[in-house]
Each structure stands twice: as C-alpha cells, then as structure tokens.
Design an enzyme around this catalytic site. Sequence first.
Site, PDB file in Angstrom:
ATOM      1  N   SER A  27       1.131  -0.415   0.095  1.00 48.25           N
ATOM      2  CA  SER A  27      -0.036   0.335  -0.114  1.00 48.25           C
ATOM      3  C   SER A  27       0.780   1.474  -0.241  1.00 48.25           C
ATOM      4  CB  SER A  27      -0.785   0.233   1.239  1.00 48.25           C
ATOM      5  OG  SER A  27      -0.142  -0.024   2.386  1.00 48.25           O
ATOM      6  N   ASN A 113      -2.669  -2.032  12.905  1.00 48.53           N
ATOM      7  CA  ASN A 113      -4.012  -2.042  12.752  1.00 48.53           C
ATOM      8  C   ASN A 113      -4.941  -0.068  14.119  1.00 48.53           C
ATOM      9  OD1 ASN A 113      -3.799  -4.190  11.800  1.00 48.53           O
ATOM     10  ND2 ASN A 113      -4.688  -5.565  13.152  1.00 48.53           N
ATOM     11  N   THR A 158     -39.290  26.641 -13.282  1.00 47.02           N
ATOM     12  CA  THR A 158     -39.392  25.250 -12.098  1.00 47.02           C
ATOM     13  C   THR A 158     -39.562  24.432 -13.786  1.00 47.02           C
ATOM     14  OG1 THR A 158     -41.565  26.170 -12.061  1.00 47.02           O
ATOM     15  CG2 THR A 158     -40.530  26.226 -10.304  1.00 47.02           C
ATOM     16  N   HIS A 159     -39.026  23.197 -13.389  1.00 51.84           N
ATOM     17  CA  HIS A 159     -39.314  22.738 -14.667  1.00 51.84           C
ATOM     18  C   HIS A 159     -38.331  23.118 -15.934  1.00 51.84           C
ATOM     19  CE1 HIS A 159     -42.397  20.502 -12.444  1.00 51.84           C
ATOM     20  NE2 HIS A 159     -42.603  21.385 -12.782  1.00 51.84           N
ATOM     21  N   SER A 286     -12.056  24.425 -28.515  1.00 47.57           N
ATOM     22  CA  SER A 286     -12.758  23.771 -28.943  1.00 47.57           C
ATOM     23  C   SER A 286     -11.815  23.239 -29.984  1.00 47.57           C
ATOM     24  CB  SER A 286     -14.020  23.568 -29.716  1.00 47.57           C
ATOM     25  OG  SER A 286     -13.674  22.132 -30.781  1.00 47.57           O
ATOM     26  N   LYS A 292     -15.481  28.108 -30.150  1.00 47.03           N
ATOM     27  CA  LYS A 292     -16.264  27.656 -28.889  1.00 47.03           C
ATOM     28  C   LYS A 292     -15.427  27.936 -27.591  1.00 47.03           C
ATOM     29  CE  LYS A 292     -18.818  24.843 -28.362  1.00 47.03           C
ATOM     30  NZ  LYS A 292     -18.948  23.587 -28.647  1.00 47.03           N
ATOM     31  N   GLU A 299     -17.922  21.260 -16.007  1.00 45.17           N
ATOM     32  CA  GLU A 299     -18.455  20.201 -16.732  1.00 45.17           C
ATOM     33  C   GLU A 299     -17.610  19.855 -15.746  1.00 45.17           C
ATOM     34  OE1 GLU A 299     -19.739  20.746 -21.430  1.00 45.17           O
ATOM     35  OE2 GLU A 299     -17.284  21.251 -21.071  1.00 45.17           O
ATOM     36  N   TYR A 326     -10.330  -6.663  12.834  1.00 49.82           N
ATOM     37  CA  TYR A 326      -9.684  -5.628  11.626  1.00 49.82           C
ATOM     38  C   TYR A 326      -9.060  -7.557  10.433  1.00 49.82           C
ATOM     39  CZ  TYR A 326      -5.909  -3.662   8.536  1.00 49.82           C
ATOM     40  OH  TYR A 326      -5.022  -3.973   7.143  1.00 49.82           O
ATOM     41  N   GLN A 331      -7.790  -1.693   3.981  1.00 52.25           N
ATOM     42  CA  GLN A 331      -6.068  -1.647   3.211  1.00 52.25           C
ATOM     43  C   GLN A 331      -6.920  -0.612   1.902  1.00 52.25           C
ATOM     44  OE1 GLN A 331      -2.613  -2.931   2.997  1.00 52.25           O
ATOM     45  NE2 GLN A 331      -2.709  -2.702   0.733  1.00 52.25           N
TER      46      GLN A 331
HETATM   47  N1  ARG Z   1      -1.335  -1.393   5.227  1.00 52.12           N
HETATM   48  C1  ARG Z   1      -2.104  -1.582   6.315  1.00 52.12           C
HETATM   49  C2  ARG Z   1      -3.747  -1.160   5.534  1.00 52.12           C
HETATM   50  O1  ARG Z   1      -3.444   0.183   5.458  1.00 52.12           O
HETATM   51  C3  ARG Z   1      -1.974  -1.554   7.189  1.00 52.12           C
HETATM   52  C4  ARG Z   1      -2.682  -2.036   8.631  1.00 52.12           C
HETATM   53  C5  ARG Z   1      -1.680  -3.903   8.470  1.00 52.12           C
HETATM   54  N2  ARG Z   1      -2.323  -4.871   9.520  1.00 52.12           N
HETATM   55  C6  ARG Z   1      -2.310  -6.405   9.140  1.00 52.12           C
HETATM   56  N3  ARG Z   1      -2.730  -7.208  10.109  1.00 52.12           N
HETATM   57  N4  ARG Z   1      -1.878  -6.467   8.131  1.00 52.12           N
HETATM   58  O2  ARG Z   1      -4.698  -0.989   6.532  1.00 52.12           O
END
Ligand code: ARG
Length: 474
Positions: A27, A113, A158-159, A286, A292, A299, A326, A331
């Site tokens: 991550s 965690n 309205t509408h 454009s 344009k 948008e 957890y 993640q």
């Molecule tokens: N990268 C993990 C997350 O975003 C951190 C916690 C990981 N905990 C574990 N027990 N592997 O959730």
Amino acid sequence: MKKSSPVSRSGRFTNGPGADVAQFTESISFDHRLWRHDIAGSLAHAAMLQKIGILTRAELQAITTGLTAIGEEIAAGKFAWKPELEDVHMNVEAELTRRVPAGAKLHTARSRNDQVALDMRLWLRDEIVELGDELRGLQQALVGLGAENHAVIIPGYTHLQRAQPVYFAHHLLAYVEMLERDHGRLTDCFQRVNICPLGSGALGGTTLPLDRAFVAVQLGFVDAKGRPCLTQNSMDAVSDRDFAIEFCAAGALIAMHLSRLAEDLILWAGTEFNFIRIADAYTTGSSLMPQKKNPDIAELTRGKTGRVYGNLIALLTLLKGLPMAYNRDLQEDKERLFDTADTVRACVRLMAAMLRHTTVNAPACQAAAGDPALLATDLADYLVRQGMPFRQAHHAVGAVVARAEELGRPLNQLTLAELRAVNPAFGDDAPATFNLTAAMAKRNITGAPGTKEVARQLARWQKAIGGKTAAPRS
Ligand code: ARG
C-alpha cells in the site's frame, strides 16, 4: 525475488513474499502520503512509552531525533520508499530501527491496526479543516458575485420553464445556504474523527499500562473543554471506518451541490441564456470549432460527482461484510478516501476561482426578467387582495393568459377593458402589477427573493463569512 521484511515477519516466516504477492499487497504506493501523521503518531507513542518507563530518556531522544530526520528526508523527497516493506508504517519504522537500535522498542503495545486507524484520523482532521476553509472561499465568491450584481433580476425556473422573477443574488445565495449545511456536516464529522484509537493494539489492547490520555492530548484529540477523546472499544476502534465513510458522505453531498451549481453556470454561459461570461482563463476552446468557449471546469465538476458518489458506495460495500475485527480488506479504504478528499477539494477551489472570474450580462438578464408572464402569479395575488379565493384567481389569470396568447400580445399589453372582460374584479390598478420593481419590493417575507430581503441576506452573509465586494443595495 524473495526478501524478508525486517520488521513484521521475522520469526514466524522463513521467507518474504514473492514479488507478485508483494506487489498485490503493498500500500506504500498510496499510503505514503500519511507519513507526516504516521511520524507524529509515533513521536507521541514514544513519548508515552518513556513516561510509563518502557523507554529510557536516551532511547526516547534517539527515537525522536531519528524520526525527525526521517521526516525531513521524506519532506525533501530524499527518502527511498521500499515496496517490499508494504506500507508507510513499516517503511518508517524499519528505517528508524536501521538507524537507531531503540527503534525496535517503538512498536511496543502497538499494531499497524491501531496505527493506521490513528494515521487516517489525524490525516482526515487536517483535510476536514482545509476543505472547510475552501468551502468558505466558495461561499465568499458566491456572495461577492451576488453583491456586485445586487440589482440584477433573472427569471427563476421550475421544470426549466420561466416561473417567477428572483434577484440573481438570491439564486446564488441558495448555494451559499447549501454550502453552509455542508460546512456544518464537516464540523460535525470532525467531532467523530477526532477520537484517538491508539492503544487498541491489533484488536485486544495490551497488557502494558499505556497512558492513552497522554497520547490523545499530545495529538490534539481533545474536546472543547480540552479533555482527551479516546475510543472506548478496542475492536471497534481498529475495524470500523465509519468516520471515513461519514466524510465521504459529506463529500458526496458537497459534490452534489457543486454539480447543481455547475449545471446552472453551464446553462447561463450558453448562448440561449447568455446570463454570464466566464473569463477565458477558466474556459477551454474546441480543437475543431474556432468559435467555441466551453465551461469545462463546471462540466468536470459535474462529472467528478460520479466518482465521489462511487467512493462512498465503494467504502460502504467494503465494510458491509467484514467480521470483527481488522481485516486486510480495510487497506482498500485509503484510495477511496483520498480520492474524495482530493476531488472535492479541487472542485470547490476551482469553482470558487471561476466564479471570481465570472461577470454578469445584465442586459440579457434584464431582458429575460422583463417577461411579464413571470408576474402572472402576482396578478392572481392582486385578485386575492380584492377578496377572491386563490383557486378562482388562478383560474381567472389562466384565462387572461389564454386571452393574451389569442391576441398574440404579452400579458402586460392587455388593456384594462380586456382584463375586465375576462373578470370584472380587475380594477384600475391591476396593470400596475406588471411593474417589476414594485413587484420585487413586495416579496419581503423571510427567505423571499424580494428587494429588502435579499439585501438583508447579502448583508448577513457578508458579515458572517466576508465577501470581496460592494455593499448590497439598501
Ligand atoms: N497497510 C495496512 C492497511 O492499510 C495497515 C494495517 C496492516 N495490518 C495488518 N494486520 N496487516 O490497512
């Protein structure tokens, strides 16, 4: 490639994960942006560990110096993130431990965690404050544009059919009200984000005598009276992400409001309405049609609302089937949360900048607002003042409208005799109903789009949030 991770896996595992597994599970590519908050959390945790006697003063000093140096390197872009160390938490801790032996004590009574729950709360607190400020900026831009054009009247719809006249400022202030509720939702969300989960461990706390309140105070997790705010159930604290979902829900509502505003601006900027002109720098051309000038910011703001809704649904779905406590599924929360925060913030900021570079085409507005049909309801109100029941008055004016259509004339061009032929209750003063200035002066109950009331509302908002310009008409 097999590498063993020096931080979490040593002991139980003989080998690190394979490259494909590492790539799938990492991550760091997105949670690295939590680094500042991760380090802040570790500094507070270390200070607490020293306070309860687990770290010596010298160890705390070494850890503090080490974490500070790592922070400086990250800020300077000189820190090498290692994907094989999975996430921001392990990257920082492994590097600290490599430099400082006492770093190996930092994770005492802590799990990733509760660490990640902490980092996200710390990060989100900052985001909420900044998004709140951006919302204020957008409100100011709306109030400013309204105040600058306080005399401009447009048809209200309205509408998407012309309905009744309103001050242009009244229309803009409708969005200021929406954004005010959005701001309130963020403030409210902040209260529930601002609770410290550290000390929850992996799911079941710790046998060690942590001083959770000390950590909470260090990190600013305090209520209005300065009392520490602590999560009260370790399993809840590491497994729920309702605080993030709540933010994404508030973000979705902001995006919805911005999308509606964008839609109005797109219509107004079009040739058919021609009520506003957006400065060149905030439009695009454009590649094919030289004439344009497209309202792309509006948008894109409207379009990005879809992904902000998607983020909310993704998070709700992510959480719905998770057993306690957890699970690694969690993640997946971060990219959705980050995306909502980034997207909504950018939309709010760009819409505000665009509005500050938007001018009003007063003659076009005046021409549209001059449509006497907008005052058909006022004519019915006239009959009500003569004592006629409203249903009957509505019917009578309907007949007047039909008669005008028959004669091929605008509503205000019927003679008194023609009006009276439809209904004798029309008196000499009936044609004066079509005086727009007088008509606007009459709409003065609270929340109405009338002259005094809109001036009062503009003044109220200018006082409350400031605005860049001119005093409203009095
Ligand atoms: N990268 C993990 C997350 O975003 C951190 C916690 C990981 N905990 C574990 N027990 N592997 O959730």
